[in-house]
Design a protein around this motif. Structure first.
Motif, mmCIF file in Angstrom:
data_model
loop_
_atom_site.group_PDB
_atom_site.id
_atom_site.type_symbol
_atom_site.label_atom_id
_atom_site.label_comp_id
_atom_site.label_asym_id
_atom_site.label_seq_id
_atom_site.Cartn_x
_atom_site.Cartn_y
_atom_site.Cartn_z
ATOM 1 N N MET A 1 7.813 3.618 2.121
ATOM 2 C CA MET A 1 7.888 3.158 0.854
ATOM 3 C C MET A 1 8.443 1.615 0.481
ATOM 4 O O MET A 1 8.170 0.823 -0.174
ATOM 5 C CB MET A 1 8.479 3.871 -0.236
ATOM 6 N N GLU A 2 9.541 1.596 1.285
ATOM 7 C CA GLU A 2 10.011 0.268 1.415
ATOM 8 C C GLU A 2 9.069 -1.009 1.903
ATOM 9 O O GLU A 2 9.263 -2.060 1.567
ATOM 10 C CB GLU A 2 11.316 0.194 2.426
ATOM 11 N N GLU A 3 8.510 -0.363 3.005
ATOM 12 C CA GLU A 3 7.501 -1.273 3.642
ATOM 13 C C GLU A 3 6.346 -1.751 2.649
ATOM 14 O O GLU A 3 6.119 -3.056 2.149
ATOM 15 C CB GLU A 3 6.881 -0.756 4.798
ATOM 16 N N PHE A 4 5.618 -0.830 1.773
ATOM 17 C CA PHE A 4 4.891 -1.047 0.712
ATOM 18 C C PHE A 4 5.569 -1.647 -0.426
ATOM 19 O O PHE A 4 4.782 -2.479 -1.024
ATOM 20 C CB PHE A 4 4.285 0.323 0.223
ATOM 21 N N ALA A 5 6.679 -1.661 -0.710
ATOM 22 C CA ALA A 5 7.337 -2.218 -1.810
ATOM 23 C C ALA A 5 7.215 -3.867 -1.501
ATOM 24 O O ALA A 5 7.173 -4.645 -2.300
ATOM 25 C CB ALA A 5 8.748 -1.586 -1.995
ATOM 26 N N LYS A 6 7.892 -4.339 -0.244
ATOM 27 C CA LYS A 6 8.118 -5.269 0.117
ATOM 28 C C LYS A 6 6.780 -6.126 0.042
ATOM 29 O O LYS A 6 6.628 -7.203 -0.282
ATOM 30 C CB LYS A 6 8.493 -5.504 1.684
ATOM 31 N N GLN A 7 5.417 -5.351 0.448
ATOM 32 C CA GLN A 7 3.931 -5.920 0.413
ATOM 33 C C GLN A 7 3.766 -6.251 -0.947
ATOM 34 O O GLN A 7 2.932 -7.304 -1.355
ATOM 35 C CB GLN A 7 3.107 -4.934 1.213
ATOM 36 N N ARG B 1 2.875 -7.764 -7.129
ATOM 37 C CA ARG B 1 2.283 -6.485 -8.055
ATOM 38 C C ARG B 1 3.561 -5.537 -8.329
ATOM 39 O O ARG B 1 4.617 -5.650 -7.614
ATOM 40 C CB ARG B 1 1.197 -5.772 -7.179
ATOM 41 N N SER B 2 3.390 -4.649 -9.149
ATOM 42 C CA SER B 2 4.515 -3.979 -9.677
ATOM 43 C C SER B 2 4.678 -2.823 -8.574
ATOM 44 O O SER B 2 3.678 -2.253 -7.861
ATOM 45 C CB SER B 2 3.953 -3.116 -10.849
ATOM 46 N N GLU B 3 5.953 -2.299 -8.367
ATOM 47 C CA GLU B 3 6.234 -1.304 -7.411
ATOM 48 C C GLU B 3 6.067 0.083 -7.956
ATOM 49 O O GLU B 3 6.171 1.180 -7.331
ATOM 50 C CB GLU B 3 7.709 -1.393 -6.784
ATOM 51 N N GLU B 4 5.948 0.113 -9.356
ATOM 52 C CA GLU B 4 5.872 1.434 -9.976
ATOM 53 C C GLU B 4 5.007 2.447 -9.532
ATOM 54 O O GLU B 4 4.891 3.493 -9.362
ATOM 55 C CB GLU B 4 5.733 1.437 -11.602
ATOM 56 N N ILE B 5 3.499 2.009 -9.010
ATOM 57 C CA ILE B 5 2.749 2.824 -8.452
ATOM 58 C C ILE B 5 3.232 3.702 -7.210
ATOM 59 O O ILE B 5 2.847 4.800 -7.036
ATOM 60 C CB ILE B 5 1.526 1.819 -7.844
ATOM 61 N N LEU B 6 4.364 3.165 -6.357
ATOM 62 C CA LEU B 6 4.706 3.722 -5.417
ATOM 63 C C LEU B 6 5.422 5.187 -5.975
ATOM 64 O O LEU B 6 5.644 6.169 -5.016
ATOM 65 C CB LEU B 6 5.721 3.142 -4.483
ATOM 66 N N LEU B 7 5.933 5.195 -7.076
ATOM 67 C CA LEU B 7 6.390 6.483 -7.789
ATOM 68 C C LEU B 7 5.464 7.572 -7.520
ATOM 69 O O LEU B 7 6.001 9.044 -7.624
ATOM 70 C CB LEU B 7 6.919 6.423 -9.099
ATOM 71 N N ASP B 8 4.206 7.432 -7.632
ATOM 72 C CA ASP B 8 3.082 8.413 -7.459
ATOM 73 C C ASP B 8 3.247 9.197 -6.045
ATOM 74 O O ASP B 8 2.845 10.339 -6.108
ATOM 75 C CB ASP B 8 1.815 8.059 -7.877
ATOM 76 N N TYR B 9 3.547 8.451 -5.244
ATOM 77 C CA TYR B 9 3.664 9.031 -3.841
ATOM 78 C C TYR B 9 4.673 9.936 -3.610
ATOM 79 O O TYR B 9 4.877 10.750 -2.207
ATOM 80 C CB TYR B 9 3.593 7.868 -2.955
#
Length: 311
Positions: free
Chosen positions: A263-269, A275-283
């Motif tokens: 998730m940290e890797e995706f957040a950096k990308q 783009r917003s990082e909120e989408i990562l909460l779904d995972y």
């Protein structure tokens, strides 16, 4: 209608094939007669849901079984052999509920590698071909009891831990699929999973540990990328990931760590892309799904206590 057992028959002798087909022409079985090596491998490549293989021993077919070993494709197997049972010792009597003696497969592993495919195969002399149905039952029972796979020529030292874990994962997956089918047919209670502590994550060398964790992280990344897609294969990916973790005795906290790193890797990308990082909460659902499957595997691995008689 109860599910049929899918039997793949690949023998050289047409007479032997005809005899086996006639003996197995029963509502219990769905038969597939394979007449060439290409057809044999093609069927396994595109339809791995065979429940048992019936194969005749000769040079070409031995080579094909070796290919299956190399690809970690393991199935219950009845191997027709031209020779009678060794030392004239009769095979143990078949069971009508697919149970095998608990030590049958394990004892085979302790012996020198006299098997063609894997330690739980049943070798049936051609002269006793009429016993094919009973041999299939015994082969399935022994396969469900199989805990570890012994490489040909016992070259276990030359096989790295990640390869062993992958093979163990695929074996477990096939055992579970077959046990589920038998449960529908017979109320079969399932299979307890025996693990090899030598390939537990904590017991691996640093290089093997790093290699395995990289594979585990890569597998989890694939799950995350496809989790919310319409790709139905994601369920199989989760099964494979969980099996790998289970047979390496990976702690749940390690799975959480892999998830957080990803998730940290995706957040950096996402940040680089504005783009917003909120989408990562779904995972978080992906993590919960994986942990739930792994906990279920650990739960199943604990043998049920036998009820004590009342005094």
């Amino acid at each position: 209608m109860l599910p049929q057992l899918s039997i793949g028959i690949f023998v050289r002798s047409q007479e032997l094939a005809g005899s086996a087909i006639a003996l197995l022409r029963d509502e219990r079985y769905a038969l597939t007669h394979m007449k060439s090596a290409m057809e044999f491998l093609g069927l396994l490549k595109h339809n791995y849901h065979l429940d048992c293989l019936v194969v005749e021993v000769d040079g070409d077919r031995r080579a094909l079984l070796s290919k299956l070993q190399e690809r970690s494709l393991f199935l219950p197997a009845v191997i027709f052999s031209p020779q009678p049972a060794e030392d004239g010792i009769p095979q143990p009597p078949p069971s009508d509920n697919f149970e095998a003696a608990p030590s049958t497969a394990d004892n085979s592993q302790e012996q020198s590698c006299t098997f063609f495919y894997h330690p739980a195969e049943v070798q049936l002399p051609i002269a006793r071909a009429s016993e094919i149905a009973e041999s299939i039952d015994r082969a399935i029972g022994q396969f469900l009891k199989l805990s570890t796979l012994v490489p040909v020529n016992n070259q276990s030292a030359s096989v790295d831990a990640t390869t062993q874990l992958t093979a163990q994962s695929l074996l477990s997956r096939q055992q579970r699929r077959l046990a589920e089918k038998l449960r529908e047919r017979l109320g079969y209670l399932g299979v307890y999973y025996k693990r090899n502590s030598q390939i537990f994550l904590r017991n691996l060398s640093e290089s093997d540990k790093q290699k395995f964790l990289e594979q585990l992280k890569s597998s989890y990344r694939d799950i995350v990328l496809h989790y919310f897609s319409e790709d139905s294969s994601v369920n199989n990916q989760i099964d494979e990931f969980v099996n790998l973790a289970f047979f390496a005795d990976v702690a749940v906290t390690q799975i959480v760590e892999i998830h957080m790193e990803l998730m940290e890797e995706f957040a950096k990308q996402l940040k680089l892309e504005g783009r917003s990082e909120e989408i990562l909460l779904d995972y978080r659902l992906t993590l919960i799904d994986a942990i739930a499957h792994l906990c279920e595997m650990y739960r199943r691995s604990i043998p049920k206590e036998k009820s004590q008689p009342r005094e």
